[in-house]
Write an enzyme that holds these catalytic residues in place. Structure first.
Site, PDB file in Angstrom:
ATOM      1  N   ASP A 271      32.659   1.339 -15.829  1.00  0.00           N
ATOM      2  CA  ASP A 271      32.742   2.517 -14.968  1.00  0.00           C
ATOM      3  C   ASP A 271      34.212   2.804 -14.642  1.00  0.00           C
ATOM      4  O   ASP A 271      34.883   1.993 -14.017  1.00  0.00           O
ATOM      5  CB  ASP A 271      31.966   2.273 -13.675  1.00  0.00           C
ATOM      6  CG  ASP A 271      31.769   3.528 -12.847  1.00  0.00           C
ATOM      7  OD1 ASP A 271      32.458   4.541 -13.105  1.00  0.00           O
ATOM      8  OD2 ASP A 271      30.925   3.497 -11.938  1.00  0.00           O
TER       9      ASP A 271
ATOM     10  N   CYS B  46      24.065   6.567 -16.774  1.00  0.00           N
ATOM     11  CA  CYS B  46      24.973   5.701 -16.023  1.00  0.00           C
ATOM     12  C   CYS B  46      24.516   5.734 -14.565  1.00  0.00           C
ATOM     13  O   CYS B  46      23.400   6.146 -14.272  1.00  0.00           O
ATOM     14  CB  CYS B  46      26.435   6.116 -16.196  1.00  0.00           C
ATOM     15  SG  CYS B  46      26.917   7.664 -15.409  1.00  0.00           S
TER      16      CYS B  46
ATOM     17  N   ARG C 155      30.582   8.498 -17.001  1.00  0.00           N
ATOM     18  CA  ARG C 155      30.248   7.971 -18.323  1.00  0.00           C
ATOM     19  C   ARG C 155      29.147   8.746 -19.026  1.00  0.00           C
ATOM     20  O   ARG C 155      29.280   9.093 -20.205  1.00  0.00           O
ATOM     21  CB  ARG C 155      29.837   6.497 -18.216  1.00  0.00           C
ATOM     22  CG  ARG C 155      30.949   5.606 -17.727  1.00  0.00           C
ATOM     23  CD  ARG C 155      30.450   4.215 -17.432  1.00  0.00           C
ATOM     24  NE  ARG C 155      29.626   4.214 -16.225  1.00  0.00           N
ATOM     25  CZ  ARG C 155      28.987   3.158 -15.749  1.00  0.00           C
ATOM     26  NH1 ARG C 155      29.059   2.010 -16.403  1.00  0.00           N
ATOM     27  NH2 ARG C 155      28.273   3.235 -14.645  1.00  0.00           N
ATOM     28  N   SER C 156      28.038   9.001 -18.347  1.00  0.00           N
ATOM     29  CA  SER C 156      26.914   9.621 -19.055  1.00  0.00           C
ATOM     30  C   SER C 156      27.150  11.081 -19.435  1.00  0.00           C
ATOM     31  O   SER C 156      26.797  11.468 -20.551  1.00  0.00           O
ATOM     32  CB  SER C 156      25.592   9.429 -18.305  1.00  0.00           C
ATOM     33  OG  SER C 156      25.644   9.948 -17.006  1.00  0.00           O
TER      34      SER C 156
END
Length: 156
Positions: free
Chosen positions: A124, A9, A15-16
């Site tokens: 996001d 991300c 997110r990641s």
């Protein structure tokens, strides 16, 4: 054969790292132990930071272990990972422009959402509330399972 996956991300704090933790957890629930999962960001703004507290909270409520220190994507990631999965189109384009993508890349670089028919990016949640992080979690579970359905069978 071990499958190696990098989830990407922007800042590598929302997110990641959540995607990394969820994908690893979903693989373990299936008994898949020959998988290496990491995450990174296309930007350098949060290098060395822990995941966002809301990411940690949501993973904690779901009993998903999470431990990560934010890092930026490196050229070597394109030769050391089999799959690099972008959270959204902006990060996918940044990955495709990255020098590592052009120099002997072995990685399949694609939008993580492309493993589901709706092909949706992961929005996001950083500037929103906890509900956005819960939505990201649910999306990561679906994407993890869709990815594992497609990829785990190919690799065995």
């Amino acid at each position: 054969m071990t499958i190696s996956v990098l989830v990407v991300c922007l800042g590598n704090i929302c997110r990641s790292p959540m995607g990394e933790a969820v994908l690893r957890n979903e693989a373990l629930k299936r008994g898949i132990t020959d998988i290496h999962v990491d995450s990174a960001g296309t930007a350098a703004a949060h290098i060395g930071e822990d995941p966002d507290e809301r990411t940690i909270e949501v993973c904690g409520t779901k009993d998903v272990p999470i431990s990560h220190s934010a890092r930026q994507v490196r050229a070597s990631d394109f030769t050391s990972f089999d799959y690099i999965l972008a959270a959204d189109g902006s990060n996918l384009r940044a990955l495709e422009r990255h020098v590592g993508h052009r120099e002997g890349s072995k990685a399949t670089v694609k939008l993580w959402g492309s493993y589901l028919p709706d092909n949706k990016p992961i929005q996001d949640p950083y500037y929103g509330g906890l509900d956005g992080f819960k939505e990201v979690y649910e999306q990561c579970v679906k994407l993890s399972n869709a990815f594992l359905d497609e990829v785990a069978g190919k690799e065995s």
